[in-house]
Design an enzyme around this catalytic site. Structure first.
Site, PDB file in Angstrom:
ATOM      1  CE  LYS A  66      39.020 -30.490  50.129  1.00 45.17           C
ATOM      2  NZ  LYS A  66      39.848 -29.439  50.749  1.00 45.17           N
ATOM      3  CG  ASP A 102      40.088 -27.476  54.029  1.00 44.80           C
ATOM      4  OD1 ASP A 102      40.772 -28.379  54.554  1.00 44.80           O
ATOM      5  OD2 ASP A 102      39.513 -27.603  52.943  1.00 44.80           O
TER       6      ASP A 102
END
Ligand code: ATR
Length: 271
Positions: A66, A102
């Site tokens: 990420k 997220d």
């Protein structure tokens, strides 16, 4: 040929993203495919470039890539930059757009399925690694009365507090510093559940009616959920809802259509 998307990570075979996005595509009638790609640990950028060159339109990125994903982007969103990580890439004509969905996924799960309005509430995040950093800005945007960050290594909690101080009311400390803190929401963003370890939680963390939320999910209640209930949490939840909501936000960034998440949650619970 239909538009191609993929999730990329290492490992990747456990990922539920292909299942989730296939369900979203069916539900919304979108012509697209979504596959899982295993990238070698030293071959993330090359794997992304190859997928893009083959006509890929966008990707989800999972562990451990990420942070690297953010580095590939010409157009990162503010929330991705502050998170220091991206979980969604879109290959636009003028460059790679990167976002981190997220945090908004967590907030949607809390406000939608779980019915928790964060405005004015006392919120505690356990952990100060990548998982915590990824959700702090979207949580602060809901205007909680306080967002406290507790971590085993206090210096990492202090660093996050300093980084996000311009965006809301923050506190930082070790777990013990928040004894008696009476939080309305306690989020486990540590990796302790993954290792099966219990956290060293002090008494008095939970206000009456409090929700304990584990960002991790599994087939049964996580160690944190069980521990939180014993310590007085009125309601407990795992992170499956966050997973589905972050996926829905990615889907929206790619396709401009917002899928319904409740039927997909139900499908995953039944597997
Ligand atoms: P992630 O990206 O999943 O957040 P990470 O950056 O490695 O992973 O961070 C893991 C987090 O879980 C950290 O906050 C870590 O605490 P430390 O910073 O003190 O290491 C926390 N963590 C992991 N195992 C833990 C345990 N047994 N008890 C308390 N905290 C734990």
């Amino acid at each position: 040929m239909s538009d191609r998307y993929a999730v990329i990570g290492h490992p990747i075979s456990h990922s539920k993203s292909p299942l989730i996005h296939a369900a979203f595509a069916r539900q919304t009638g979108q012509e697209m495919s979504y596959e899982a790609i295993l990238a070698p640990l030293d071959g993330f950028a090359a794997a992304v470039a190859a997928f893009r060159a083959a006509g890929g339109k966008g990707m989800n990125v999972t562990l451990p890539f990420k942070q690297e994903a953010l580095g590939l982007a010409e157009k990162p969103t503010e929330r991705a930059r502050l998170a220091g990580a991206a979980n969604t890439l879109r290959f636009d004509a003028d460059g790679i757009y990167a976002d981190n969905t997220d945090g908004v996924g967590l907030v949607r799960d809390l406000s939608g399925r779980l019915g928790l309005e964060l405005a004015g509430k006392r919120v505690l995040i356990l952990g100060a690694g990548g998982a915590a950093r990824g959700v702090i800005l979207p949580l602060l945007e809901e205007k909680p009365a306080l967002l406290a960050i507790a971590n085993r290594s206090v210096d990492k909690a202090e660093a996050l507090k300093a980084q996000f101080a311009p965006f809301g009311a923050l506190a930082a400390g070790g777990f013990g510093d928040f004894a008696g803190g009476e939080f309305d929401l306690v989020i486990n963003a540590t990796s302790a559940s993954l290792a099966g370890a219990a956290l060293d939680l002090p008494p008095g963390l939970f206000a009456p009616g409090a929700l304990a939320y584990d960002m991790v999910y599994g087939p049964s209640e996580t160690p944190f959920m069980i521990q939180a209930r014993r310590l007085g949490a009125a309601q407990v939840a795992d992170g499956l809802g966050m997973l589905v909501e972050q996926a829905a936000e990615s889907f929206f960034l790619w396709r401009g259509v917002r899928p319904e998440t409740a039927p997909v949650m139900a499908m995953l619970r039944n597997i």
